[in-house]
Structure formats: structure tokens, C-alpha cells
Write a protein that holds these residues in place. Structure first.
Motif, mmCIF file in Angstrom:
data_model
loop_
_atom_site.group_PDB
_atom_site.id
_atom_site.type_symbol
_atom_site.label_atom_id
_atom_site.label_comp_id
_atom_site.label_asym_id
_atom_site.label_seq_id
_atom_site.Cartn_x
_atom_site.Cartn_y
_atom_site.Cartn_z
ATOM 1 N N TYR A 167 43.470 45.797 38.400
ATOM 2 C CA TYR A 167 42.207 46.378 38.851
ATOM 3 C C TYR A 167 42.460 47.049 40.200
ATOM 4 N N PHE A 168 42.086 48.323 40.309
ATOM 5 C CA PHE A 168 42.408 49.089 41.510
ATOM 6 C C PHE A 168 41.226 49.941 41.943
ATOM 7 N N ALA A 169 41.299 50.408 43.169
ATOM 8 C CA ALA A 169 40.415 51.442 43.691
ATOM 9 C C ALA A 169 41.283 52.369 44.524
ATOM 10 N N PRO A 170 41.043 53.668 44.467
ATOM 11 C CA PRO A 170 41.872 54.607 45.242
ATOM 12 C C PRO A 170 41.797 54.329 46.736
ATOM 13 N N ASP A 171 42.903 54.592 47.412
ATOM 14 C CA ASP A 171 42.970 54.479 48.871
ATOM 15 C C ASP A 171 42.700 53.064 49.371
ATOM 16 N N THR A 172 43.100 52.080 48.597
ATOM 17 C CA THR A 172 42.973 50.685 49.014
ATOM 18 C C THR A 172 44.323 49.993 48.877
ATOM 19 N N CYS A 173 44.365 48.718 49.242
ATOM 20 C CA CYS A 173 45.621 47.967 49.198
ATOM 21 C C CYS A 173 46.112 47.709 47.783
ATOM 22 N N SER A 174 45.295 48.026 46.761
ATOM 23 C CA SER A 174 45.752 47.835 45.378
ATOM 24 C C SER A 174 46.896 48.766 45.018
ATOM 25 N N LEU A 175 47.137 49.797 45.827
ATOM 26 C CA LEU A 175 48.276 50.679 45.566
ATOM 27 C C LEU A 175 49.585 49.917 45.677
ATOM 28 N N VAL A 209 42.780 49.569 35.492
ATOM 29 C CA VAL A 209 41.320 49.585 35.422
ATOM 30 C C VAL A 209 40.774 49.933 36.802
ATOM 31 N N ARG A 210 39.979 50.981 36.862
ATOM 32 C CA ARG A 210 39.417 51.424 38.148
ATOM 33 C C ARG A 210 38.137 50.664 38.470
ATOM 34 N N VAL A 211 37.934 50.381 39.749
ATOM 35 C CA VAL A 211 36.762 49.646 40.218
ATOM 36 C C VAL A 211 35.987 50.506 41.212
ATOM 37 N N ASN A 212 34.670 50.514 41.057
ATOM 38 C CA ASN A 212 33.803 51.134 42.050
ATOM 39 C C ASN A 212 33.490 50.065 43.096
ATOM 40 N N ASN A 213 33.999 50.241 44.303
ATOM 41 C CA ASN A 213 33.830 49.212 45.331
ATOM 42 C C ASN A 213 32.381 49.024 45.755
ATOM 43 N N ARG A 214 31.551 50.018 45.505
ATOM 44 C CA ARG A 214 30.146 49.926 45.906
ATOM 45 C C ARG A 214 29.317 49.210 44.845
ATOM 46 N N THR A 215 29.459 49.630 43.575
ATOM 47 C CA THR A 215 28.641 49.051 42.501
ATOM 48 C C THR A 215 29.286 47.827 41.863
ATOM 49 N N LYS A 216 30.595 47.651 42.086
ATOM 50 C CA LYS A 216 31.355 46.545 41.488
ATOM 51 C C LYS A 216 31.417 46.658 39.960
ATOM 52 N N ARG A 217 31.374 47.882 39.467
ATOM 53 C CA ARG A 217 31.568 48.125 38.042
ATOM 54 C C ARG A 217 32.980 48.669 37.824
ATOM 55 N N THR A 218 33.523 48.419 36.636
ATOM 56 C CA THR A 218 34.871 48.892 36.331
ATOM 57 C C THR A 218 34.819 50.035 35.333
ATOM 58 N N SER A 219 35.942 50.715 35.203
ATOM 59 C CA SER A 219 36.034 51.826 34.248
ATOM 60 C C SER A 219 35.953 51.336 32.818
ATOM 61 N N ALA A 220 36.076 50.016 32.608
ATOM 62 C CA ALA A 220 35.923 49.425 31.278
ATOM 63 C C ALA A 220 34.506 48.917 31.055
ATOM 64 N N GLY A 221 33.607 49.167 32.032
ATOM 65 C CA GLY A 221 32.217 48.748 31.891
ATOM 66 C C GLY A 221 31.954 47.301 32.244
ATOM 67 N N GLU A 222 32.894 46.669 32.933
ATOM 68 C CA GLU A 222 32.748 45.245 33.269
ATOM 69 C C GLU A 222 32.110 45.072 34.649
ATOM 70 N N ASP A 223 31.623 43.872 34.884
ATOM 71 C CA ASP A 223 31.166 43.463 36.206
ATOM 72 C C ASP A 223 32.381 42.899 36.933
ATOM 73 N N PHE A 224 32.852 43.622 37.942
ATOM 74 C CA PHE A 224 34.073 43.194 38.616
ATOM 75 C C PHE A 224 33.910 41.839 39.295
ATOM 76 N N LEU A 225 32.701 41.509 39.730
ATOM 77 C CA LEU A 225 32.483 40.218 40.383
ATOM 78 C C LEU A 225 32.712 39.047 39.428
ATOM 79 N N ALA A 226 32.569 39.298 38.137
ATOM 80 C CA ALA A 226 32.854 38.250 37.156
ATOM 81 C C ALA A 226 34.361 38.057 36.994
ATOM 82 N N ILE A 227 35.132 39.066 37.370
ATOM 83 C CA ILE A 227 36.594 39.011 37.279
ATOM 84 C C ILE A 227 37.184 38.457 38.566
ATOM 85 N N ASN A 228 36.707 38.992 39.681
ATOM 86 C CA ASN A 228 37.126 38.513 40.998
ATOM 87 C C ASN A 228 35.889 38.330 41.865
#
Length: 205
Positions: free
Chosen positions: A4-12, A28-47
């Protein structure tokens, strides 16, 4: 595995390591603001910590915190030489660098993202960060990489964090050895491949 990554963050950093090792993975891309992923998941449920990077293993377990993730990945393929063997003093030296980067450079630069801070406060944080960069400069003056002649996971992490300096209007040419180091790592095929893959995934709403 799934990164799970977001551009310009330490996930690189773990992304570069995955490319260095040639391991198969899903991105899988993550929107750091909405906490949604490119797979349609709730990122907070993952991390539940709410930030990248996160690495989902084939077992379904999720690893977080970049320094832990890159060490785990490097140990999957020790013959690649991205980390010294367990028990070796150099292994501790690598962990020493990872801890320094995460606590002094990564965390030390975090306040500079806060545009609401007054300039007086930003000056204090920048001066402290400059001292850390001075220390790195001294170490890189006679070395190609942090651990010597070989690229390691610590280099992937430092390269990632130092990549943010331009956004803070910090010119790394002030530190000639660091500037050359950044050019050296930027030219690696793994870095270019990771950046290209991340650019292929569109932003998440």
C-alpha cells in the motif's frame, strides 16, 4: 504480497526494495486524505495507524513501519545483499542508520510539511535538520553508500526521505557528497521502475 503506497511518501522505500529484490507484488494506491484505496477498500481497516507504507503478506498479516518492512523484505532474499546477516556487527550498523533516518531525518523533516507553522519555528526545525545532513555528508564523503560500497535498504530509505527536501526549498547541493549520492541512487533501475509503476496508478477519490 501487496504494498500500500501513496506518492511522495516513505512508502517509496519498500517499493524500491521490492524492485531491487525482484519479488512479485501488487501495488495499491492510498488516498491519505480519504483513507480509501485504489481497490475500493477502507485503508484504516488494513492499517489502523492510517498511514503508508503497509505490506500485506501472503498469509494476510500486515506489516507497518518502513524500517521494519524493508528489513523483512531484505531477509526474504539474503543473497541480494541488501542487509547484512543476522548476528553480524554490520547488521547492527544498518539498524543504527535506519533508526537515525527515521528519528532524525524523517521525523525531523515532518514539521516542515506544516505550512501553518510560523517562520520562526520553521527556522528551528530547518537548522536541526541541517545538522543531521551535515553528519550524513561527513559519512558519505568517502563512501558511495551508507554502509560502504554496497547499496542497502538504508539507502533506499534515506533516498526517499531526502527526496522531500526540494519541496522544503532545501537545496542539497549545499552538501556535495549527498547531492552525488542522490544522483547515484536515482540512476538505479529499481528506483526508476518503482517510480514508473507508481505513476501508472491513477489518483484515488
Amino acid at each position: 504480497m501487496k504494498l500500500y503506497f501513496a506518492p511522495d511518501t516513505c512508502s517509496l522505500s519498500p517499493h524500491i526494495v521490492l524492485q531491487e529484490l525482484g519479488l512479485p507484488y501488487e501495488l495499491v494506491r492510498v488516498n491519505n486524505r480519504t483513507k480509501r484505496t485504489s481497490a475500493g477498500e477502507d485503508f484504516l481497516a488494513i492499517n489502523p495507524k492510517g498511514y503508508v507504507a503497509a505490506l500485506e503478506l501472503d498469509t494476510g498479516e500486515v506489516l507497518t513501519e518502513g524500517p521494519a518492512i524493508v528489513q523483512y523484505l531484505a531477509d526474504l532474499k539474503p543473497e541480494a545483499g541488501l542487509t547484512p546477516a543476522p548476528g553480524a556487527l554490520d547488521r547492527v550498523r544498518l539498524q543504527e542508520w535506519l533508526n537515525f533516518i527515521t528519528s532524525e531525518v524523517h521525523a525531523g523533516s515532518s514539521p516542515l510539511f506544516n505550512r501553518a507553522l510560523p517562520e520562526e519555528a520553521l527556522v528551528i526545525f530547518r537548522d536541526r535538520l541541517y545538522q543531521r545532513l551535515d553528519f550524513i555528508e561527513v559519512n558519505l564523503t568517502s563512501l558511495d553508500y551508507l554502509m560502504g560500497d554496497c547499496f542497502t535498504v538504508a539507502d533506499a530509505y534515506l533516498f526517499t526521505v531526502l527526496g522531500w527536501m526540494k519541496g522544503f526549498s532545501i537545496d542539497l547541493d549545499r552538501w556535495p557528497a549527498i547531492a552525488l549520492y542522490m544522483q547515484r541512487i536515482d540512476a538505479r533501475a529499481s528506483v526508476q521502475a518503482a517510480l514508473a509503476r507508481e505513476a501508472e496508478i491513477p489518483p484515488v477519490e
